[in-house]
Scaffold this motif. Structure first.
Motif, PDB file in Angstrom:
ATOM      1  N   UNK A 151     -21.076 -14.829 -88.149  1.00 57.23           N
ATOM      2  CA  UNK A 151     -21.697 -14.264 -86.949  1.00 57.23           C
ATOM      3  C   UNK A 151     -22.567 -15.262 -86.195  1.00 57.23           C
ATOM      4  N   UNK A 152     -22.313 -16.567 -86.337  1.00 57.58           N
ATOM      5  CA  UNK A 152     -23.101 -17.512 -85.558  1.00 57.58           C
ATOM      6  C   UNK A 152     -22.888 -17.260 -84.066  1.00 57.58           C
ATOM      7  N   UNK A 153     -23.967 -17.411 -83.330  1.00 52.36           N
ATOM      8  CA  UNK A 153     -24.007 -17.073 -81.912  1.00 52.36           C
ATOM      9  C   UNK A 153     -22.872 -17.741 -81.127  1.00 52.36           C
ATOM     10  N   UNK A 154     -22.124 -16.924 -80.383  1.00 52.10           N
ATOM     11  CA  UNK A 154     -21.105 -17.391 -79.446  1.00 52.10           C
ATOM     12  C   UNK A 154     -20.125 -18.387 -80.078  1.00 52.10           C
ATOM     13  N   UNK A 155     -19.583 -18.012 -81.236  1.00 50.20           N
ATOM     14  CA  UNK A 155     -18.621 -18.885 -81.919  1.00 50.20           C
ATOM     15  C   UNK A 155     -17.234 -18.268 -82.053  1.00 50.20           C
ATOM     16  N   UNK A 156     -17.005 -17.109 -81.473  1.00 49.87           N
ATOM     17  CA  UNK A 156     -15.709 -16.445 -81.630  1.00 49.87           C
ATOM     18  C   UNK A 156     -15.086 -16.216 -80.258  1.00 49.87           C
ATOM     19  N   UNK A 157     -14.199 -17.129 -79.846  1.00 47.32           N
ATOM     20  CA  UNK A 157     -13.495 -16.947 -78.586  1.00 47.32           C
ATOM     21  C   UNK A 157     -12.601 -15.721 -78.654  1.00 47.32           C
ATOM     22  N   UNK A 158     -12.691 -14.836 -77.641  1.00 40.29           N
ATOM     23  CA  UNK A 158     -12.066 -13.517 -77.719  1.00 40.29           C
ATOM     24  C   UNK A 158     -11.378 -13.207 -76.393  1.00 40.29           C
ATOM     25  N   UNK A 159     -10.050 -13.023 -76.443  1.00 39.88           N
ATOM     26  CA  UNK A 159      -9.321 -12.688 -75.230  1.00 39.88           C
ATOM     27  C   UNK A 159      -7.912 -13.283 -75.253  1.00 39.88           C
ATOM     28  N   UNK A 160      -7.393 -13.732 -74.140  1.00 35.73           N
ATOM     29  CA  UNK A 160      -7.966 -13.513 -72.802  1.00 35.73           C
ATOM     30  C   UNK A 160      -7.765 -12.101 -72.280  1.00 35.73           C
ATOM     31  N   UNK A 161      -6.770 -11.392 -72.882  1.00 36.30           N
ATOM     32  CA  UNK A 161      -6.395 -10.077 -72.367  1.00 36.30           C
ATOM     33  C   UNK A 161      -6.484  -9.010 -73.457  1.00 36.30           C
ATOM     34  N   UNK A 162      -6.595  -7.775 -73.008  1.00 36.83           N
ATOM     35  CA  UNK A 162      -6.289  -6.609 -73.822  1.00 36.83           C
ATOM     36  C   UNK A 162      -4.891  -6.172 -73.419  1.00 36.83           C
ATOM     37  N   UNK A 163      -3.942  -6.226 -74.346  1.00 34.50           N
ATOM     38  CA  UNK A 163      -2.556  -5.862 -74.057  1.00 34.50           C
ATOM     39  C   UNK A 163      -2.292  -4.498 -74.687  1.00 34.50           C
ATOM     40  N   UNK A 164      -1.920  -3.547 -73.871  1.00 33.26           N
ATOM     41  CA  UNK A 164      -1.851  -2.157 -74.340  1.00 33.26           C
ATOM     42  C   UNK A 164      -0.541  -1.826 -75.051  1.00 33.26           C
ATOM     43  N   UNK A 165       0.487  -2.660 -74.890  1.00 32.02           N
ATOM     44  CA  UNK A 165       1.800  -2.300 -75.432  1.00 32.02           C
ATOM     45  C   UNK A 165       2.332  -3.333 -76.414  1.00 32.02           C
ATOM     46  N   UNK A 166       1.450  -4.003 -77.129  1.00 31.96           N
ATOM     47  CA  UNK A 166       1.863  -5.010 -78.111  1.00 31.96           C
ATOM     48  C   UNK A 166       2.431  -4.341 -79.366  1.00 31.96           C
ATOM     49  N   UNK A 167       3.453  -4.960 -79.965  1.00 31.83           N
ATOM     50  CA  UNK A 167       4.020  -4.495 -81.232  1.00 31.83           C
ATOM     51  C   UNK A 167       3.947  -5.619 -82.257  1.00 31.83           C
ATOM     52  N   UNK A 168       3.638  -5.290 -83.501  1.00 27.43           N
ATOM     53  CA  UNK A 168       3.538  -6.282 -84.561  1.00 27.43           C
ATOM     54  C   UNK A 168       4.850  -7.039 -84.741  1.00 27.43           C
ATOM     55  N   UNK A 169       4.718  -8.288 -85.190  1.00 30.75           N
ATOM     56  CA  UNK A 169       5.890  -9.071 -85.535  1.00 30.75           C
ATOM     57  C   UNK A 169       6.003 -10.395 -84.824  1.00 30.75           C
ATOM     58  N   UNK A 170       5.124 -10.656 -83.850  1.00 28.24           N
ATOM     59  CA  UNK A 170       5.219 -11.908 -83.115  1.00 28.24           C
ATOM     60  C   UNK A 170       4.486 -13.025 -83.854  1.00 28.24           C
ATOM     61  N   UNK A 171       4.674 -14.247 -83.387  1.00 28.12           N
ATOM     62  CA  UNK A 171       4.159 -15.439 -84.046  1.00 28.12           C
ATOM     63  C   UNK A 171       2.692 -15.683 -83.708  1.00 28.12           C
ATOM     64  N   UNK A 172       1.880 -15.917 -84.736  1.00 26.46           N
ATOM     65  CA  UNK A 172       0.496 -16.350 -84.594  1.00 26.46           C
ATOM     66  C   UNK A 172       0.417 -17.809 -85.011  1.00 26.46           C
ATOM     67  N   UNK A 173      -0.142 -18.658 -84.144  1.00 25.52           N
ATOM     68  CA  UNK A 173      -0.285 -20.074 -84.463  1.00 25.52           C
ATOM     69  C   UNK A 173      -1.678 -20.558 -84.098  1.00 25.52           C
ATOM     70  N   UNK A 174      -2.222 -21.410 -84.955  1.00 22.50           N
ATOM     71  CA  UNK A 174      -3.501 -22.066 -84.697  1.00 22.50           C
ATOM     72  C   UNK A 174      -3.274 -23.569 -84.685  1.00 22.50           C
ATOM     73  N   UNK A 175      -3.859 -24.225 -83.684  1.00 24.60           N
ATOM     74  CA  UNK A 175      -3.767 -25.681 -83.577  1.00 24.60           C
ATOM     75  C   UNK A 175      -5.155 -26.285 -83.444  1.00 24.60           C
ATOM     76  N   UNK A 176      -5.364 -27.417 -84.103  1.00 24.29           N
ATOM     77  CA  UNK A 176      -6.601 -28.190 -83.968  1.00 24.29           C
ATOM     78  C   UNK A 176      -6.235 -29.488 -83.276  1.00 24.29           C
ATOM     79  N   UNK A 177      -6.764 -29.693 -82.065  1.00 29.41           N
ATOM     80  CA  UNK A 177      -6.395 -30.851 -81.239  1.00 29.41           C
ATOM     81  C   UNK A 177      -4.874 -31.012 -81.161  1.00 29.41           C
ATOM     82  N   UNK A 178      -4.179 -29.889 -81.036  1.00 29.78           N
ATOM     83  CA  UNK A 178      -2.738 -29.903 -80.872  1.00 29.78           C
ATOM     84  C   UNK A 178      -1.932 -29.883 -82.152  1.00 29.78           C
ATOM     85  N   UNK A 179      -2.572 -30.102 -83.292  1.00 31.42           N
ATOM     86  CA  UNK A 179      -1.859 -30.113 -84.577  1.00 31.42           C
ATOM     87  C   UNK A 179      -1.750 -28.690 -85.126  1.00 31.42           C
TER      88      UNK A 179
END
Length: 272
Positions: A170-198
């Motif tokens: 819970x450190x102050x302002x450390x959780x980027x959140x967004x950009x959108x609220x999507x009302x019709x999303x369905x589970x199963x899509x790809x989640x990816x995290x990159x650090x400096x593009x890696x």
């Protein structure tokens, strides 16, 4: 439908994202405000306020003022395995404070005393759309307003000072959140995290042990979920502290989390 909260001329506004532009939903300062109206979905669909060009738009946390943020630990099978644990029978719940939220493209400014073990956690966020108490799993989807992306920075040294995790989350302002609220999303899509593009994390959101519907069921049998409350569903394998040797975010590095269909958040770490 995509909704967002934009910062506009020193204030903020709830908007419907149309394509290259957004339409202001008149009378609502942000999505936290909008979701308190039982007719929020129709108000958003029928909005006809001023148009905003999204080129260079300043996105605030998509739901800036949730009454509750309920986080789920160890909820992706791949992450549970890399931590050497058994699949849980019940969700692991902990809290994050709303002050931890920041915009999806804001810099994350971290005090030097907390910067030694900054870790990345790309996560799917669930936003509640109406009051939910003792909701059965089979009805839970109707209580969900939509989904978003969160970049859940974690200070591992603070997290593991005690058996309770909240202080590293819970450190102050450390959780980027967004950009959108999507009302019709369905589970199963790809989640990816990159650090400096890696690429450091990659999974599909159907690898969750406890689905959003199961989480709404479980949590709402403990406490009432209110419109605008957020459930952060946990991270997948590939976090830095589970590596050998452990690896952490360095000052100046950028972490980007993308979920297909929901967009990306991208935050640069600034240490002061």
């Amino acid at each position: 439908m995509k909704l967002a909260t934009l910062r506009i001329e020193g204030a903020s506004a709830a908007v419907r994202v149309d394509s290259a532009t957004a339409t202001i939903i008149d009378g609502y300062t942000d999505l936290s405000d909008l979701l308190t109206d039982p007719e929020w979905k129709e108000l958003a669909r029928s909005a006809s306020g001023a148009e905003v060009d999204l080129v260079g738009a300043d996105y605030a946390p998509v739901v800036p003022r949730p009454g509750k943020i309920v986080c789920i630990g160890l909820n992706y099978q791949s992450h549970i395995r890399e931590m050497g644990r058994e699949l849980p029978e019940y969700p692991t719940l902990f809290a994050k404070f709303s002050e931890a939220l920041t915009g999806p493209y804001d810099d994350v400014v971290v005090p030097a005393y907390a910067a030694a073990q900054m870790d990345w956690e790309g996560e799917l966020a669930v936003v509640i759309g109406k009051k939910a108490y003792q909701v059965p799993e089979q009805e839970a989807d109707t209580y969900i307003a939509g989904y978003s992306v969160i970049n859940d920075y974690t200070m591992r040294d603070y997290q593991y000072r005690t058996l309770q995790w909240d202080q590293g989350k819970s450190f102050e302002k450390t959780a980027g959140f967004g950009p959108y609220l999507v009302t019709d999303y369905a589970l199963g899509s790809r989640l990816e995290t990159r650090v400096d593009g890696e690429l450091v994390q990659s999974a599909t959101t159907d690898d969750l042990v406890f689905t959003p519907s199961r989480l709404v069921d479980y949590i709402s049998h403990i406490v009432t979920l209110q419109p605008g409350d957020v459930i952060i569903t946990g991270t997948t394998g590939g976090v830095g502290h589970a590596r050998t040797p452990a690896r952490f975010i360095q000052p100046g590095q950028t972490v980007e989390v993308t979920i297909d269909g929901l967009g990306s958040v991208r935050n640069k770490a600034i240490v002061k």
